[in-house]
Write a protein that holds these residues in place. Structure first.
Motif, PDB file in Angstrom:
ATOM      1  N   TRP A   1       0.504   6.367 -12.223  1.00  0.00           N
ATOM      2  CA  TRP A   1      -0.840   5.932 -12.604  1.00  0.00           C
ATOM      3  C   TRP A   1      -1.001   4.436 -12.386  1.00  0.00           C
TER       4      TRP A   1
ATOM      5  N   CYS B   1      -1.800  11.744   1.590  1.00  0.00           N
ATOM      6  CA  CYS B   1      -1.176  12.979   1.104  1.00  0.00           C
ATOM      7  C   CYS B   1      -1.929  14.196   1.622  1.00  0.00           C
ATOM      8  N   GLU B   2      -3.252  14.121   1.584  1.00  0.00           N
ATOM      9  CA  GLU B   2      -4.053  15.235   2.085  1.00  0.00           C
ATOM     10  C   GLU B   2      -3.857  15.420   3.585  1.00  0.00           C
TER      11      GLU B   2
ATOM     12  N   SER C   1       0.220   4.252   0.607  1.00  0.00           N
ATOM     13  CA  SER C   1      -0.058   5.202   1.692  1.00  0.00           C
ATOM     14  C   SER C   1       0.872   5.012   2.875  1.00  0.00           C
TER      15      SER C   1
ATOM     16  N   LEU D   1      -3.993   8.801  -1.551  1.00  0.00           N
ATOM     17  CA  LEU D   1      -4.437  10.173  -1.784  1.00  0.00           C
ATOM     18  C   LEU D   1      -4.867  10.826  -0.483  1.00  0.00           C
ATOM     19  N   SER D   2      -5.575  10.076   0.356  1.00  0.00           N
ATOM     20  CA  SER D   2      -5.990  10.600   1.666  1.00  0.00           C
ATOM     21  C   SER D   2      -4.781  10.893   2.549  1.00  0.00           C
TER      22      SER D   2
ATOM     23  N   GLU E   1      -2.091   4.485  -7.713  1.00  0.00           N
ATOM     24  CA  GLU E   1      -2.674   5.343  -6.692  1.00  0.00           C
ATOM     25  C   GLU E   1      -3.847   4.616  -6.034  1.00  0.00           C
ATOM     26  N   THR E   2      -4.000   4.836  -4.767  1.00  0.00           N
ATOM     27  CA  THR E   2      -5.113   4.262  -4.014  1.00  0.00           C
ATOM     28  C   THR E   2      -5.791   5.400  -3.263  1.00  0.00           C
ATOM     29  N   GLU E   3      -7.012   5.167  -2.849  1.00  0.00           N
ATOM     30  CA  GLU E   3      -7.717   6.184  -2.059  1.00  0.00           C
ATOM     31  C   GLU E   3      -6.956   6.470  -0.760  1.00  0.00           C
ATOM     32  N   LYS E   4      -6.389   5.417  -0.164  1.00  0.00           N
ATOM     33  CA  LYS E   4      -5.614   5.603   1.071  1.00  0.00           C
ATOM     34  C   LYS E   4      -4.401   6.489   0.827  1.00  0.00           C
TER      35      LYS E   4
ATOM     36  N   GLU F   1       0.834  -1.194   0.000  1.00  0.00           N
ATOM     37  CA  GLU F   1       0.000   0.000   0.000  1.00  0.00           C
ATOM     38  C   GLU F   1       0.877   1.255   0.000  1.00  0.00           C
TER      39      GLU F   1
END
Length: 101
Positions: A53, A64-65, A35, A61-62, A56-59, A33
């Protein structure tokens, strides 16, 4: 860094060995993962993260935010970083022709 099962000779493998003062990072891992790397990269100084590309995973991206890191995802860095005739050059040409560059 090479986190594969067969890292290249003389490559860093543990993230703890990354030097401090990193500004930008390209992540392209699929076996774990991504993240999980984000907090370590932030600790080492990263400010911008490019997540390759299809990795990337939702985790990620989250993460990073949450770490307040600027990120770019959904694009292949190799078509931007490479030059000349190669598979990445072909990818770049196709992306330009389709308006996805």
């Amino acid at each position: 860094m090479d986190l594969s099962k067969k890292p290249a000779p003389d490559s860093l493998t543990p993230t703890a060995l990354l030097p401090s003062g990193i500004d930008r990072v390209v992540i392209g891992i699929t076996k774990s993962e991504p993240s999980n790397l984000i907090p370590v990269l932030k600790e080492k100084g990263a400010k911008k993260v490019w997540i390759h590309w299809k990795t990337e995973t939702e985790k990620a991206l989250s993460a990073c935010e949450e770490e307040d890191l600027e990120y770019l995802a959904g694009r292949c860095p190799m078509m931007y970083l490479g030059s000349g005739l190669s598979i990445h050059g072909l990818h770049r040409t196709i992306a330009k022709m389709t308006g996805k560059y």
